[in-house]
Design a protein around this motif. Structure first.
Motif, PDB file in Angstrom:
ATOM      1  N   GLU A  59      12.193   5.221 -16.965  1.00  0.00           N
ATOM      2  CA  GLU A  59      11.907   5.396 -15.542  1.00  0.00           C
ATOM      3  C   GLU A  59      10.980   4.300 -15.037  1.00  0.00           C
ATOM      4  O   GLU A  59      11.207   3.702 -13.983  1.00  0.00           O
ATOM      5  CB  GLU A  59      11.263   6.764 -15.299  1.00  0.00           C
ATOM      6  N   GLN A  60       9.910   4.053 -15.786  1.00  0.00           N
ATOM      7  CA  GLN A  60       8.933   3.053 -15.378  1.00  0.00           C
ATOM      8  C   GLN A  60       9.561   1.671 -15.299  1.00  0.00           C
ATOM      9  O   GLN A  60       9.318   0.914 -14.351  1.00  0.00           O
ATOM     10  CB  GLN A  60       7.748   3.055 -16.350  1.00  0.00           C
ATOM     11  N   ASN A  61      10.369   1.326 -16.300  1.00  0.00           N
ATOM     12  CA  ASN A  61      11.013   0.014 -16.313  1.00  0.00           C
ATOM     13  C   ASN A  61      11.997  -0.136 -15.159  1.00  0.00           C
ATOM     14  O   ASN A  61      12.075  -1.189 -14.509  1.00  0.00           O
ATOM     15  CB  ASN A  61      11.737  -0.208 -17.644  1.00  0.00           C
ATOM     16  N   LEU A  62      12.764   0.925 -14.897  1.00  0.00           N
ATOM     17  CA  LEU A  62      13.755   0.880 -13.833  1.00  0.00           C
ATOM     18  C   LEU A  62      13.080   0.715 -12.476  1.00  0.00           C
ATOM     19  O   LEU A  62      13.475  -0.129 -11.669  1.00  0.00           O
ATOM     20  CB  LEU A  62      14.590   2.161 -13.855  1.00  0.00           C
ATOM     21  N   LEU A  63      12.050   1.512 -12.219  1.00  0.00           N
ATOM     22  CA  LEU A  63      11.364   1.432 -10.936  1.00  0.00           C
ATOM     23  C   LEU A  63      10.590   0.127 -10.794  1.00  0.00           C
ATOM     24  O   LEU A  63      10.508  -0.437  -9.704  1.00  0.00           O
ATOM     25  CB  LEU A  63      10.434   2.634 -10.773  1.00  0.00           C
ATOM     26  N   ALA A  64      10.021  -0.355 -11.897  1.00  0.00           N
ATOM     27  CA  ALA A  64       9.282  -1.626 -11.831  1.00  0.00           C
ATOM     28  C   ALA A  64      10.226  -2.782 -11.490  1.00  0.00           C
ATOM     29  O   ALA A  64       9.879  -3.662 -10.682  1.00  0.00           O
ATOM     30  CB  ALA A  64       8.573  -1.892 -13.154  1.00  0.00           C
ATOM     31  N   LYS A  65      11.410  -2.790 -12.097  1.00  0.00           N
ATOM     32  CA  LYS A  65      12.384  -3.836 -11.786  1.00  0.00           C
ATOM     33  C   LYS A  65      12.804  -3.750 -10.325  1.00  0.00           C
ATOM     34  O   LYS A  65      12.905  -4.765  -9.623  1.00  0.00           O
ATOM     35  CB  LYS A  65      13.608  -3.700 -12.690  1.00  0.00           C
ATOM     36  N   ASN A  66      13.051  -2.517  -9.853  1.00  0.00           N
ATOM     37  CA  ASN A  66      13.443  -2.343  -8.461  1.00  0.00           C
ATOM     38  C   ASN A  66      12.338  -2.805  -7.520  1.00  0.00           C
ATOM     39  O   ASN A  66      12.606  -3.460  -6.507  1.00  0.00           O
ATOM     40  CB  ASN A  66      13.767  -0.873  -8.194  1.00  0.00           C
ATOM     41  N   CYS A 114      23.367   8.026  -6.042  1.00  0.00           N
ATOM     42  CA  CYS A 114      22.943   8.855  -4.913  1.00  0.00           C
ATOM     43  C   CYS A 114      21.992   8.130  -3.977  1.00  0.00           C
ATOM     44  O   CYS A 114      21.345   8.767  -3.143  1.00  0.00           O
ATOM     45  CB  CYS A 114      22.289  10.138  -5.426  1.00  0.00           C
ATOM     46  N   HIS A 115      21.886   6.800  -4.070  1.00  0.00           N
ATOM     47  CA  HIS A 115      20.978   6.042  -3.219  1.00  0.00           C
ATOM     48  C   HIS A 115      21.306   4.562  -3.305  1.00  0.00           C
ATOM     49  O   HIS A 115      21.967   4.105  -4.241  1.00  0.00           O
ATOM     50  CB  HIS A 115      19.526   6.256  -3.674  1.00  0.00           C
ATOM     51  N   LEU A 116      20.825   3.809  -2.348  1.00  0.00           N
ATOM     52  CA  LEU A 116      20.827   2.354  -2.443  1.00  0.00           C
ATOM     53  C   LEU A 116      19.577   1.913  -3.188  1.00  0.00           C
ATOM     54  O   LEU A 116      18.570   2.616  -3.205  1.00  0.00           O
ATOM     55  CB  LEU A 116      20.838   1.727  -1.049  1.00  0.00           C
ATOM     56  N   ASP A 117      19.638   0.732  -3.812  1.00  0.00           N
ATOM     57  CA  ASP A 117      18.447   0.175  -4.441  1.00  0.00           C
ATOM     58  C   ASP A 117      18.248  -1.257  -3.931  1.00  0.00           C
ATOM     59  O   ASP A 117      19.025  -1.769  -3.132  1.00  0.00           O
ATOM     60  CB  ASP A 117      18.519   0.247  -5.975  1.00  0.00           C
TER      61      ASP A 117
END
Length: 270
Positions: free
Chosen positions: A49-56, A134-137
């Motif tokens: 989760e942390q890696n995914l959100l940090a990249k985003n 379920c969302h755009l990034d």
């Protein structure tokens, strides 16, 4: 039309595999059905989760810089399905599209139905289909901006996938976040989906023409929003009849930065 499927994190802390646009499968830990025990906040899941959100967030920061450097205002419009986002945008673009030099990036899981409605009013639109997403990034927005190629000083409306959960977690690099709720959904949405309303710069209560026929307490909805987010602006309108649209158009004329420097609150408009 851009298509993309991707791994994403759910609000309850689990994630699951998706097939990427390139056709590669990337298995990830995921929740199981009844009869299986698992720890939602497993260390590897938290790291993912942390890696995914940090990249985003990194990509979102790049988007924000790109937009700011060109004086482009990008508004991330979010709601549950059926709240009236597209109707509001169609009316706005019909009346203000040329003056705002506006274009649209349209996010849906499938079809181009909403994009077709936008295109019918003569404004440029790019469709992004997320598949199971379920969302755009931020990466989808970057590719959408590349395809839309908005002019310097223009406005870009980003119609996110209909969902009051996941879109709140993913910064796109937008100028402001606009959350639309309808009176037919009930006035308890802020307390049910607090992350979305904490992130909002503007909350629009739509379908005001139906207020005499439904149980929706405008003051109670506003009270809940104020408990979560004292800086959010608040408007009540009907995209169908035009009631209250003047306040929305005034906000558009003045909202050129994020909420900490936005103009005087429009709360009294209701």
């Amino acid at each position: 039309m851009l298509e993309h499927e991707h791994p994403h994190v759910h609000a309850d802390g689990h994630d699951h595999p998706h097939v990427h646009a390139e056709g590669h499968d990337h298995p990830h830990p995921h929740g199981h059905g009844p009869g299986h025990e698992h720890t939602v906040h497993h260390p590897e899941t938290v790291t993912l989760e942390q890696n995914l959100l940090a990249k985003n967030d990194l990509l979102a920061a790049r988007n924000r810089g790109w937009l700011a450097g060109r004086g482009i205002r990008a508004l991330n419009v979010m709601s549950s399905p059926g709240a009236g986002k597209t109707t509001l945008l169609v009316r706005t673009l019909t009346e203000l599209g040329a003056r705002l030099n506006a274009g649209v990036i349209e996010g849906d899981q499938e079809t181009s139905l909403d994009a077709d409605r936008i295109r019918a009013v003569g404004r440029p639109v790019i469709q992004i289909n997320t598949g199971a997403g379920c969302h755009l990034d931020a990466d989808m927005l970057r590719r959408g901006l590349d395809a839309l190629d908005p002019q310097t000083g223009s406005t870009v409306f980003i119609e996110n996938v209909g969902n009051l959960v996941c879109p709140a977690l993913f910064d796109l690099g937008e100028t402001a976040k606009v959350v639309v709720v309808s009176v037919t959904e009930g006035d308890d949405k802020p307390q049910k989906y607090p992350h979305m309303f904490r992130a909002a710069d503007l909350v629009i209560v739509n379908k005001a023409d139906l207020l005499p026929y439904v149980e929706f307490d405008v003051d109670e909805c506003l009270r809940q929003i104020r408990q979560l987010n004292s800086h959010a602006h608040f408007l009540v309108l009907s995209a169908t009849t035009g009631e209250g649209l003047a306040g929305w158009y005034d906000w558009l004329d003045n909202a050129s930065t994020r909420s900490d420097t936005l103009t005087e609150s429009l709360t009294d408009a209701h």
